[in-house]
Design an enzyme around this catalytic site. Structure first.
Site, short mmCIF file in Angstrom:
data_model
loop_
_atom_site.label_atom_id
_atom_site.label_comp_id
_atom_site.label_asym_id
_atom_site.label_seq_id
_atom_site.Cartn_x
_atom_site.Cartn_y
_atom_site.Cartn_z
N LYS A 65 0.84 -1.20 0.00
CA LYS A 65 0.00 0.00 0.00
C LYS A 65 0.87 1.25 0.00
O LYS A 65 1.91 1.29 0.67
CB LYS A 65 -0.92 -0.04 1.22
N SER A 141 -9.67 1.82 2.18
CA SER A 141 -8.73 2.62 1.40
C SER A 141 -7.63 1.78 0.75
O SER A 141 -6.77 2.33 0.05
CB SER A 141 -8.09 3.66 2.34
N SER A 165 -10.55 -1.29 5.99
CA SER A 165 -9.84 -0.93 4.76
C SER A 165 -9.09 -2.07 4.09
O SER A 165 -8.61 -1.91 2.97
CB SER A 165 -8.87 0.23 5.03
#
Length: 431
Positions: A65, A141, A165
Site C-alpha cells: 500500500k 482505502s 480498509s
C-alpha cells in the site's frame, strides 16, 4: 518460470494497465521500480542456481500500500503536499518481506489520507476501478491493493485496516484480506510523511495485514511479518481444527442496522448450507451478551478518539465518557472471547452489498442502492465494526459471485491471537 520471467511479466501487465485509456484502466499500481525489481529477480535466480538457502517468498514480486515507507520510493498518502516525499528507510513489514525474499515492485493506490472505506481516489494518482466492473469501486482505502491482486497486477499485497480498509476491498474485489489480531504486526514505517507527533501505535484499532489470492498466502505473509521487533520473537499459534467437519461455526446472515442485499444474502446462505453439509457444527446467532448495534456505535466512538489522538478535531467527550467507552470496549472483547470457548470461528457478511458504482457526491450525501432500496453509505462499517472494536482477527474471503459476476465476500472472525484458526477455516472452506 524464473523470478526474472515472472517479474518481467508482472511489470509488463502493470505497464499495459498504466498505458490504457482512462476508462479502460484499473489504475491499481501507481508507482513501480522496475530496474530494482529486475536486479533483485536476477539475484534471486542466481541464489537458486547456486543452491543457496532461500526464504519463503524468494523471488516473488509483490506490492504494498502506498502509505508504507519503502526506501527510495515516494510516500504521499495521496496528498499533493507530500507528492515529493521520498522515504529513507523501509517500514518494518517491508523490511521483513524483503528478508523473506519478496521483491517489492511497486505501490498500490490509496484514498486520500486513507479517509474512505468505500472508495479509493486521490488528486495525485486518480481513481482505482474494480477489475470486475470498471464503473464500480474496489473499496477503500486499500482498494488499489485488492484491485491489483484481482487484476493480476500483483502476487501479494500488504495493506492497512482501521475501518475495514483491508476487508471491504477484499470483499468487493474477490480476494482474501486479513486484519490480524490487534497489535500483532508492528506499525513502524506506516505513517504520514515526517516524524510522527505522537507514538504511532494504537493497537486497539489500527492494524496492518496482508491481502492475497489464497488463504494459505495470508498465513505465509502473517508468519513472516507478525511479532514484536528483535530481539523478541513469536510463533503463530496453530489452528484449532484440521478438518472443515470438525469446526464449530457461529453464523449470522443479516441485521436491521445494515440489511444484507439479496444478492449477498443468497451467496452467503448457499455457503452456510454447504458448510452444514460438510459436517461442521453450525451455531446460529450473535454471541451471548453482544448487542451488535451498540458495539458498532462504540466502535464509532473509538474511531473518533483515534483521529483526535492523531491530530484531528478534539473530541467533545468528557473523561467520564471516555472511561465508560473503554469499559464497553474491554467488555465487548471479553464477551467475544468467551464465545470462542465454545465456537471456533464466526461467519457473517463482510459488507451488506457488493461493489457499487463510483460516487463523487459529498460523503454525507452518498447512498448505496440495494435490492431493498437505498442504504446509508456508512452502513458499510457495521459488519466490520465488531472485530475492529475488540481487536479479534478477521478476514474477508471470496465465497461466490452474483448472477452479474460481482464478487461476494464472507467475513471470518477468529479467537484472539488465533489468526491461523480463521485462516485455516477459510482455506478449508475454499476447498
Amino acid at each position: 518460470m524464473t523470478s526474472r520471467e515472472v517479474t518481467e511479466e508482472l511489470l509488463e501487465r502493470i505497464g499495459t494497465d498504466v498505458g490504457a485509456e482512462p476508462g479502460n484502466r484499473v489504475n491499481a499500481v501507481v508507482e513501480t521500480r522496475g530496474e530494482f525489481a529486475l536486479r533483485a529477480a536476477d539475484a534471486a535466480d542466481a541464489a537458486v542456481a547456486e543452491g543457496r538457502e532461500v526464504g519463503p517468498l524468494h523471488g516473488v514480486p509483490m506490492t504494498v500500500k502506498e502509505c508504507f515507507n519503502v526506501a527510495g520510493m515516494r510516500t504521499t498518502w495521496g496528498v499533493p503536499a507530500f507528492a515529493e516525499y521520498v522515504a529513507e528507510r523501509d517500514a518494518t513489514v517491508v523490511e521483513r518481506l524483503g528478508q523473506a525474499g519478496a521483491i517489492i515492485v511497486g505501490k498500490s493506490n490509496v484514498h486520500t489520507m486513507l479517509a474512505d472505506f468505500g472508495q479509493t481516489a486521490n488528486e495525485i494518482y486518480g481513481r482505482t476501478n474494480n477489475p470486475a466492473d470498471l464503473t464500480r469501486t474496489p473499496g477503500g482505502s486499500s482498494g488499489g491493493g485488492a484491485a491489483a491482486l484481482a487484476a493480476g497486477l500483483s502476487y501479494l499485497e500488504y495493506g492497512s485496516d482501521l475501518v475495514g480498509s483491508i476487508r471491504l476491498p477484499a470483499a468487493y474485489c474477490g480476494v482474501y484480506g486479513l486484519k490480524p489480531t490487534a497489535g500483532l504486526v508492528p506499525l513502524d514505517g506506516f505513517q504520514v510523511p515526517g516524524p510522527p507527533a505522537v507514538p504511532n501505535e494504537f493497537p486497539n484499532l489500527s492494524t496492518i495485514g496482508p491481502l492475497a489470492r489464497s488463504a494459505a498466502d495470508l498465513r505465509t505473509a502473517l508468519r513472516l511479518t507478525g511479532g514484536p521487533e528483535a530481539p523478541y520473537s513469536w510463533k503463530l499459534r496453530p489452528a484449532r481444527r484440521e478438518r472443515l467437519a470438525d469446526f464449530r461455526v457461529g453464523v449470522v446472515t443479516d441485521h436491521p442496522a445494515a440489511p444484507v442485499s439479496s444478492e449477498v444474502g443468497d451467496v452467503l446462505s448457499d455457503t452456510i448450507d454447504r458448510l452444514g453439509r460438510s459436517g461442521a457444527k453450525i451455531v446460529e446467532g450473535w454471541p451471548e451478551g453482544v448487542e451488535p448495534a451498540e458495539q458498532a456505535e462504540a466502535f464509532g466512538f473509538q474511531v473518533g478518539l483515534f483521529f483526535t489522538l492523531h491530530g484531528g478535531a478534539p473530541a467533545s467527550a468528557s473523561l467520564v465518557e471516555v472511561i465508560e467507552q473503554e469499559r464497553r470496549r474491554v467488555a465487548a472483547r471479553m464477551r467475544w472471547q468467551q464465545y470462542f470457548d465454545d465456537v471456533d470461528v464466526f461467519l457473517c457478511p463482510t459488507s451488506f452489498t457488493t461493489a457499487f458504482p463510483h460516487d463523487d457526491r459529498p460523503f454525507e450525501e452518498r447512498t448505496i442502492t440495494t435490492s431493498y432500496g437505498e442504504q446509508r453509505y456508512d452502513a458499510q462499517v457495521f459488519w466490520i465494526a465488531h472485530a475492529s472494536l475488540t481487536g479479534h482477527p478477521a478476514l474477508s474471503m471470496p465465497i461466490g459471485r452474483t448472477p452479474s459476476g460481482l464478487p461476494v465476500g464472507g467475513q471470518v472472525i477468529g479467537p484472539w491471537h488465533e489468526d491461523d484458526t480463521a485462516i485455516t477455516f477459510a482455506e478449508l472452506l475454499a476447498g
